[in-house]
Design an enzyme around this catalytic site. Structure first.
Site, mmCIF file in Angstrom:
data_model
loop_
_atom_site.group_PDB
_atom_site.id
_atom_site.type_symbol
_atom_site.label_atom_id
_atom_site.label_comp_id
_atom_site.label_asym_id
_atom_site.label_seq_id
_atom_site.Cartn_x
_atom_site.Cartn_y
_atom_site.Cartn_z
ATOM 1 N N LEU A 56 0.822 -1.219 0.000
ATOM 2 C CA LEU A 56 0.000 0.000 0.000
ATOM 3 C C LEU A 56 0.852 1.263 0.000
ATOM 4 O O LEU A 56 0.336 2.356 -0.187
ATOM 5 C CB LEU A 56 -0.952 0.008 1.205
ATOM 6 C CG LEU A 56 -2.073 -1.037 1.189
ATOM 7 C CD1 LEU A 56 -2.922 -0.916 2.448
ATOM 8 C CD2 LEU A 56 -2.947 -0.913 -0.054
ATOM 9 N N HIS A 172 9.977 -13.931 1.151
ATOM 10 C CA HIS A 172 10.206 -13.656 -0.285
ATOM 11 C C HIS A 172 11.425 -14.495 -0.677
ATOM 12 O O HIS A 172 12.512 -14.281 -0.155
ATOM 13 C CB HIS A 172 10.457 -12.153 -0.416
ATOM 14 C CG HIS A 172 11.098 -11.681 -1.675
ATOM 15 N ND1 HIS A 172 10.486 -10.796 -2.532
ATOM 16 C CD2 HIS A 172 12.310 -11.930 -2.224
ATOM 17 C CE1 HIS A 172 11.291 -10.523 -3.541
ATOM 18 N NE2 HIS A 172 12.414 -11.195 -3.385
ATOM 19 N N HIS A 224 4.732 -15.582 -3.175
ATOM 20 C CA HIS A 224 4.731 -15.542 -4.652
ATOM 21 C C HIS A 224 5.607 -16.606 -5.316
ATOM 22 O O HIS A 224 6.562 -16.293 -6.021
ATOM 23 C CB HIS A 224 5.087 -14.163 -5.172
ATOM 24 C CG HIS A 224 6.193 -13.425 -4.444
ATOM 25 N ND1 HIS A 224 7.433 -13.961 -4.262
ATOM 26 C CD2 HIS A 224 6.212 -12.194 -3.858
ATOM 27 C CE1 HIS A 224 8.172 -13.081 -3.590
ATOM 28 N NE2 HIS A 224 7.459 -12.019 -3.337
ATOM 29 N N ASP A 297 0.413 -9.524 -4.921
ATOM 30 C CA ASP A 297 1.698 -8.800 -4.824
ATOM 31 C C ASP A 297 1.536 -7.423 -5.478
ATOM 32 O O ASP A 297 2.443 -6.922 -6.149
ATOM 33 C CB ASP A 297 2.834 -9.598 -5.469
ATOM 34 C CG ASP A 297 4.218 -9.055 -5.075
ATOM 35 O OD1 ASP A 297 4.283 -8.144 -4.219
ATOM 36 O OD2 ASP A 297 5.215 -9.534 -5.633
ATOM 37 N N HIS A 301 3.751 1.491 -8.865
ATOM 38 C CA HIS A 301 4.920 2.358 -9.026
ATOM 39 C C HIS A 301 4.511 3.567 -9.851
ATOM 40 O O HIS A 301 3.529 3.527 -10.593
ATOM 41 C CB HIS A 301 6.052 1.624 -9.757
ATOM 42 C CG HIS A 301 6.723 0.579 -8.949
ATOM 43 N ND1 HIS A 301 7.419 0.865 -7.789
ATOM 44 C CD2 HIS A 301 6.819 -0.767 -9.115
ATOM 45 C CE1 HIS A 301 7.909 -0.257 -7.287
ATOM 46 N NE2 HIS A 301 7.551 -1.271 -8.060
HETATM 47 ZN ZN LIG Z 1 8.261 -10.236 -2.718
#
Ligand SMILES: [Zn+2]
Lengths: 418, 309
Positions: A56, A172, A224, A297, A301
């Protein structure tokens, strides 16, 4: 607010009317006692969706996204709960920032926001952050997302310390000594001269985390996951009882690295888009239960960070507003999984992994739901998105499952205007 | 005939017919260069800008001479002394040059895909003078012209390329272009510098320098960047020279009339022993003239396409 939704296709199972009063699902009451009656005309009604991996960007990176715009986008995607990653500026590594995010999200009121705290102070991978205090302030998990949890030794400490507070750890997966490129390594990266990231970079860390979790007997959640062998290792680990859960994203079952040939950074993310084999393995893992949840995810940007030379562009794409439609179109409509399984992936499982207690639609449960049009094809339009980001690879895609309404705690948080 | 596209971004975007047309035009341009009176008027009244984000004396000079020989006005922008260093984005810089009425922008950039990224936004034609590790089409065209002067057809010819394959845009452009014309490309280099999946570009990966050069019609050495040693791609210059250089013996494995090429600048004694660089089979110096001829041909054909529209 007393709200009645008439002619709902309830979970694809039956036609019914849904009654909401005081923020909860309620018993039937007379129409004249409702503040509003909406005839959804047979549209699909599901529990409100939950996305446990969203950026966010607030505090500090509001030029990309803020809590207001990000949660508006979430509501437009049918989400009533999102977990926000701690790689903001400053990093979410102390209880004060956690509290400020929760307060801001409540003021905005578009979506439930569950903060994820940093596993390490400043995401540096050196010292534990104040995980216990952050848990009291409201975090639902820890992660150093954007980066891997640095070393095997530090990962062990994070898993052990978090077990004292029953805080899930999300990692991650990327071995930085192997990565360093801008797209998947293979014939496509070789042909277009972009430095590649080997799938082994993700796999090495998946293997590491499975080994540590198995050794300690503690749970770990892998973010992910995108590779064929990553899915195989997780499937095998689950089969022998390792407490590993994992997520994947719509782009890992709808896109391949072939899309990078025109050097558009809307196909640049981490982990990178894989091969056709990876896509097939991800779908197989979604079907057979290896994958526990589908997340976006969501990584907004600024255009100055994306509409530039491919290797210089930042990683990530927005996803909240396209996720359900992609999942519905490519997984359910094609007959690969049932709608019930999709609801596990997009609501019940993330709620269970993070112990959120969401997804109920019984009388007395909080009235969180979403209404989707699964009958009519629509064209996904990046200019209609409510996120500040425009970095989507799906502009112009023809999909099924456009959101018509989202209701969170009995309030309408999104309504498609014709 | 003529060129299909507004830009010359890479060999990937050219058909076999277009490549042959450029080579045939370049042969005529070479006659102009060798005629003594080097002036033509093909580009009179046209403006050409070289936009170089990476240093390169030879490629830039070659393009500049090509445009001067054909009578164009040209300007140069390089990383020092222009907005390039002042935080302006690539696209902003390119649009500014475009708005000044430039016909052709010749661009070199250290990022793969940079010319592909800007070209659709511009009215000017973009010529890729080297983008990252991706392509260097005019180098491949000049290499191919050098070959074309020595054999009539590329069909079935074997071209050996040895060295740092991974980082080489020269290899990519040559592999693509030569394959389109029916030649067979064989490559060899340290495994640490061999990109994954290179076979899918239609090339064969050899087992040794000698294996790579065996029965080749032409042999090409590649410059090895000595700083790659620091990223553990090879242990030392002397070890590189011992196991990966194109030695006399390797060259002897090629066909008797095979010739040796190198895109320059060459690290003498590293990728090529000095006696090989200077040997009778070496055509490295002739390649330089061909560079100007090929660039004249490319500018001429792109401008002809612009004039038609
Ligand atoms: Zn990541």
């Amino acid at each position: 607010m007393r709200l009645i939704l008439k002619n709902c296709n309830y979970l694809g199972k039956e036609q019914r009317d849904i009654y909401i009063a005081d923020g909860k699902f309620s018993e039937k009451y007379p129409d004249d006692q409702a503040d509003r009656i909406i005839d959804v005309k047979g549209a699909l009604v599901t529990p409100g969706l939950i996305d446990m991996h969203v950026h966010l960007r607030e505090p500090g990176l509001e030029y990309k996204e803020d809590i207001a715009s990000g949660t508006r986008a979430a509501a437009r995607g049918g989400f009533t709960g999102v977990c926000c990653m701690p790689n903001t500026d400053p990093v979410v590594d102390n209880p004060a920032i956690v509290a400020s995010i929760i307060k801001r999200a409540e003021e905005v009121g578009n979506c439930r926001v569950y903060p994820i705290g940093a596993a390490s102070k400043g995401l540096k991978g050196e010292e534990l952050s104040e995980i216990g205090l952050m848990k009291e302030a409201g975090i639902v998990a820890v992660s150093d997302d954007g980066k891997p949890i640095s070393t095997a030794g530090f990962m062990r400490k994070v898993l052990e310390y978090c077990s004292d507070f029953d805080v899930p750890v999300l990692n991650h997966c990327e071995d930085k000594s192997l990565s360093g490129g801008a797209m998947n390594e293979g014939p496509v990266s070789t042909s277009i001269g972009i430095r590649g990231i080997p799938s082994a970079s993700e796999d090495v860390m998946i293997a590491r985390d499975i080994i540590i979790a198995e050794y300690l007997g503690l749970p770990v959640h892998l973010c992910h996951v995108s590779t064929k062998s990553g899915m195989r290792m997780i499937r095998d680990a689950k089969a022998r009882g390792v407490k590993v859960t994992c997520e994947t994203c719509p782009h890992y079952f709808t896109l391949t690295d072939d899309y990078c040939v025109d050097y558009s950074a809307n196909y640049k993310m981490h982990p990178p888009l894989g091969t056709r084999e990876d896509v097939e393995a991800v779908i197989e893992a979604i079907i057979d239960g290896t994958v526990d949840t589908i997340v976006t995810d969501h990584a907004p940007h600024h255009q100055d960070e994306k509409e530039i030379e491919f290797s210089l562009a930042l990683n990530g794409i927005v996803g909240l507003e396209s996720s359900f439609a992609l999942c519905y179109t490519y997984l359910v409509k094609t007959g690969k999984i049932t709608l019930d399984r999709l609801m596990d992936l997009m609501c019940h499982n993330p709620s269970d992994i993070l112990k959120l207690g969401r997804g109920g639609m019984e009388i007395g449960d909080d009235a969180d739901l979403a209404v989707f049009d699964i009958e009519n094809e629509f064209t996904f339009d990046k200019n209609k998105m409510l996120t500040k980001g425009r970095n989507t690879p799906y502009d112009g895609w023809k999909l099924y499952g456009e959101t018509l309404y989202t209701v969170m705690g009995g309030n309408i948080t999104y309504e498609k205007l014709c | 005939m003529g060129l299909k596209n507004k830009d010359l971004l890479g060999m990937k975007q050219l058909t076999a017919e277009e490549i042959m047309e450029i080579l045939d035009t370049a042969k005529m341009m070479k006659m102009v260069i060798e005629s003594g009176n080097k002036k033509t008027t093909h580009l009179q009244g046209k403006s050409i800008v070289t936009l170089f984000y990476e240093n390169s004396t030879r490629t830039r000079l070659s393009f500049e001479l090509a445009s001067k020989y054909m009578g164009s006005a040209s300007a140069n922008i390089s990383t020092s002394g222009s907005s390039v260093n002042k935080g302006e984005s690539l696209l902003d810089t390119a649009r500014t040059i475009d708005m000044m009425g430039t016909d052709i922008i010749i661009m070199r950039h250290n990022q793969s895909g940079a010319p592909h990224f800007i070209a659709p936004y511009l009215n000017a034609s973009v010529v890729n003078a080297g983008d990252g590790m991706n392509e260097h089409p005019t180098q491949a065209l000049l290499d191919m012209l050098t070959m074309y002067e020595r054999f009539d057809s590329f069909e079935g010819k074997k071209i050996a390329i040895c060295g740092d394959i991974y980082h080489s845009r020269v290899v990519r452009s040559n592999a693509i272009g030569l394959s389109k014309l029916g030649a067979k490309v064989s490559v060899y280099g340290p495994r640490t510098m061999m990109p994954i999946g290179i076979e899918e570009m239609g090339v064969t990966v050899a087992d040794s320098v000698i294996d790579c050069c065996r029965d080749a019609d032409a042999v090409m050495g590649l410059r090895v960047q000595l700083e790659r040693q620091k990223s553990s791609l090879f242990p030392s210059v002397s070890e590189y020279a011992k196991f990966y250089a194109i030695t006399k013996e390797a060259l002897a494995a090629a066909k008797p009339d095979a010739f040796l090429m190198h895109p320059g600048p060459c690290n003498h004694g590293v990728e090529l022993p000095t006696e090989v660089y200077d040997c009778d089979q070496s055509v490295i110096n002739q390649q330089v003239t061909n560079g100007v001829a090929v660039r004249m041909a490319v500018l001429y054909l792109l401008m002809a396409r612009r004039n038609e529209l």
